[in-house]
Design an enzyme around this catalytic site. Structure first.
Site, PDB file in Angstrom:
ATOM      1  CB  SER A  54      -0.953  -0.005   1.196  1.00 53.43           C
ATOM      2  OG  SER A  54      -0.242  -0.078   2.427  1.00 53.43           O
ATOM      3  CG  ASP A  55       4.080   1.621   2.776  1.00 51.93           C
ATOM      4  OD1 ASP A  55       3.990   0.563   2.128  1.00 51.93           O
ATOM      5  OD2 ASP A  55       4.832   1.747   3.759  1.00 51.93           O
ATOM      6  CB  CYS A  56       5.586   0.343  -2.081  1.00 50.38           C
ATOM      7  SG  CYS A  56       6.627  -0.248  -0.731  1.00 50.38           S
TER       8      CYS A  56
END
Length: 607
Positions: free
Chosen positions: A345-347
């Site tokens: 998700s954060d990548c």
């Protein structure tokens, strides 16, 4: 030549292992941690397998062995260590708590089905269950026979393996097992496992082992034999060898070992992933753009832009994703490379933020913008990953949890996307951002802090918390959560200026300064970025000036910043080195400081 290179690599690993030894003779779970049985036994065994003798003449091996025996011997190693020693033949499988592969045959509707585990946990216990189910043991060599004598305080054949199942050194016991878990394992050990030595249960085990290997091969093929991480990688490779040493699957694993090895100035290391190039590049792009110097670094930004575009995952994994316990991945960005392929998700959010920023610059300078359909795919992945409801050695590894860092990154990416493409899935994006903001505000502690799960620790989470709220339209004036977060960060500023946070903050969940109350370049940068975003310069820019002075004075003659204490974390007490952080974040913080504090005329004094 191949033998010569292998010898060099083994020596590099040997050197690194020895120099990272603690003064008491042991090794920790990470390079800054106190000695543990897990770290000491595995490093000791590694050195012996690399060719070091039981009496190396330098005292390193002898002192490590003394540490092991003084702290309970290898019977007190953690469950993962017991498994590795069993595979090696230096520990008995009967001394392990059961990992029955039959659980993978259970229907998915069961709440404890392993398919519901966090992907990193699932992908480790999947191959472990295969090795346990086969009771696989490698060749018993003279070195292994010697290790059986060296690692235990009693003769090998006198070890009480049943007692050893639940023995764990106090130095390793970060997450004590609950009583119900001990009861479950005892039941499996005494009643369940004995049945599988006989027909028809033996046939069921064979079926389970076959099913487990199907999942292992699926993971291998869909990550081009890189696998999700290094532990999973070597376990899967070992399972392929145990199944058939001459198989194509095993052969395809071998060249991808090099993806994980990194020879640095202090020896050879194995990385926590196959590197972090996407993650670091996305941050580096944002750092460079923050300086206002994009015109001077156009060629660098163009190459970074190309890399980010090439790193996006363009297809979902084949087959029934539910059957393989996989999520959609088309449009996602992984932590490392497209070959790795796992959607994160954060990548995905940081990759999307970077390409959106670059799309606003002239294509002649930074290259052609990413196709809009691929942007839509990235947004789709982020929206799909939002959660509705917010082993002894690690904490919280069985299922995945929502985090302030991932939630904030998603808010920032979606808010940036909405500005450029306001018509695309507008209502869904706004609802997603609204729920994410509520989550960030809800998990903020009473003192204004957030706990960082992927960096050290409260300064890292504070940066993400404030950035996420700001991206959603919250300000220092209209948000008590931002004001509390600023008060918390300012309360942790060192008397000399700057911030320096120890990894102990992650482990103990209490803000802890570095020994000697020293500032750290990366913590200082995170705090600066958070306070600048919150508008600290409008009220009192003095803390920002002090922090900027520390960063500037720390830069070395060649432009590099010094490598200081470890700044990444995994599962609360396993620390990770991010070597690029020492340059990315000071550049980013000074860029924001120059453009948003000094040039904006919010304050005139310079450091």
């Amino acid at each position: 030549m191949l033998f010569y290179q292998r010898s060099i690599n083994m020596r590099c690993a040997d050197i690194y292992t020895i120099i990272r030894k603690n003064r008491d003779g042991g090794w920790g779970l990470h390079i800054e941690g106190p000695s543990t049985m897990f770290g000491t036994v595995l490093n000791y065994v590694t050195l012996r397998l690399l060719g070091e003798g039981a009496e190396d003449g330098q005292g390193a091996i002898e002192k490590a062995r003394e540490w092991i025996l003084e702290h309970g011997s290898a019977t007190a190693i953690t469950s993962w260590g017991k498994m590795w020693l069993s595979v090696l033949g230096a520990y008995e499988w009967s001394g392990n708590n059961p990992l029955p592969p039959e659980v993978w045959l259970c229907p998915y509707f069961l709440p404890v089905h392993p398919g519901r585990m966090w992907c990193h946990c699932r992908m480790v216990y999947l191959p472990m269950s295969y090795l346990y189910g086969k009771r696989f043991v490698g060749p018993i060599t003279p070195t292994i026979l010697s290790l059986r004598k060296e690692l235990y305080s009693v003769p090998y054949h006198d070890v009480d393996w049943n007692k050893a199942r639940n023995t764990c050194a106090k130095e390793d016991l970060y997450y004590p097992r609950p009583l119900v878990q001990d009861i479950l394992w005892a039941s499996l050990h005494y009643f369940y496992e004995p049945m599988f030595k006989h027909w028809p249960c033996k046939r069921l085990r064979e079926k389970a082992l076959h099913s487990v290997m199907e999942h292992i091969h699926y993971e291998d093929k869909n990550t081009r034999h890189i696998c999700i991480g290094p532990v999973n990688k070597v376990l899967n490779m070992l399972c392929c060898w145990a199944e058939d040493p001459l198989s194509e699957s095993f052969k395809l694993h071998l060249p991808r070992i090099l993806d994980y090895l990194w020879i640095a100035e202090d020896g050879m290391k194995m990385q926590g992933y196959n590197g972090s190039p996407l993650w670091d590049t996305a941050f580096a792009v944002q750092a460079i753009l923050s300086t206002g110097l994009a015109d001077e670094y156009g060629s660098i930004l163009r190459k970074a832009h190309d890399f980010i575009k090439h790193s996006q995952v363009l297809e979902d994994c084949p087959g029934d994703l539910n059957f393989w316990y996989r999520h959609i991945s088309k449009g996602a960005w992984p932590f490392s490379t497209a070959d790795h392929g796992w959607p994160i998700s954060d990548c995905t959010a940081e990759g999307l933020k970077a390409v959106l920023l670059l799309s606003t610059l002239p294509p002649g300078a930074v290259g052609k913008a990413l196709d809009v359909m691929r942007l839509y795919d990235a947004v789709n992945v982020i929206l799909s990953l939002q959660l509705i409801n917010p082993a002894e050695t690690f904490g919280d590894i069985v299922i995945d949890y929502p985090y302030v860092e991932c939630t904030s990154a998603a808010i920032q990416a979606l808010a940036s996307f909405k500005k450029l493409y306001p018509e695309h899935r507008m209502e869904e994006i706004e609802n997603c951002i609204g729920r994410a903001v509520e989550f960030i505000e809800k998990i903020q502690a009473a003192d204004g802090s957030w706990y960082g799960s992927w960096g050290v620790c409260f300064t890292y989470a504070g940066w993400f918390g404030i950035k996420g709220l700001s991206a959603a339209g919250r300000t220092y004036g209209n948000s008590s959560h931002i004001r509390k977060a600023c008060d918390f960060l300012l309360s942790k500023e060192l008397p000399t200026g700057g911030w320096g946070e120890s990894y102990l903050s992650c482990q103990n969940k209490v803000y802890t300064n570095l020994e000697g109350n020293r500032p750290h370049m990366v913590n200082t940068s995170w705090a600066m970025l958070a306070l600048i975003e919150a508008g600290q310069a409008e009220s009192d820019a003095t803390p920002l000036h002090r922090a900027a002075r520390i960063l500037i004075n720390s830069q070395m003659e060649d432009g590099d910043f010094p490598q200081e204490e470890i700044m990444g974390v995994f599962n609360k007490n396993c620390m990770i080195s991010y070597s690029a952080y020492r340059n990315i974040f000071p550049i980013w913080a000074l860029g924001e400081y120059h453009c948003r504090v000094l040039q904006a005329g919010q304050d005139t004094p310079r450091p």
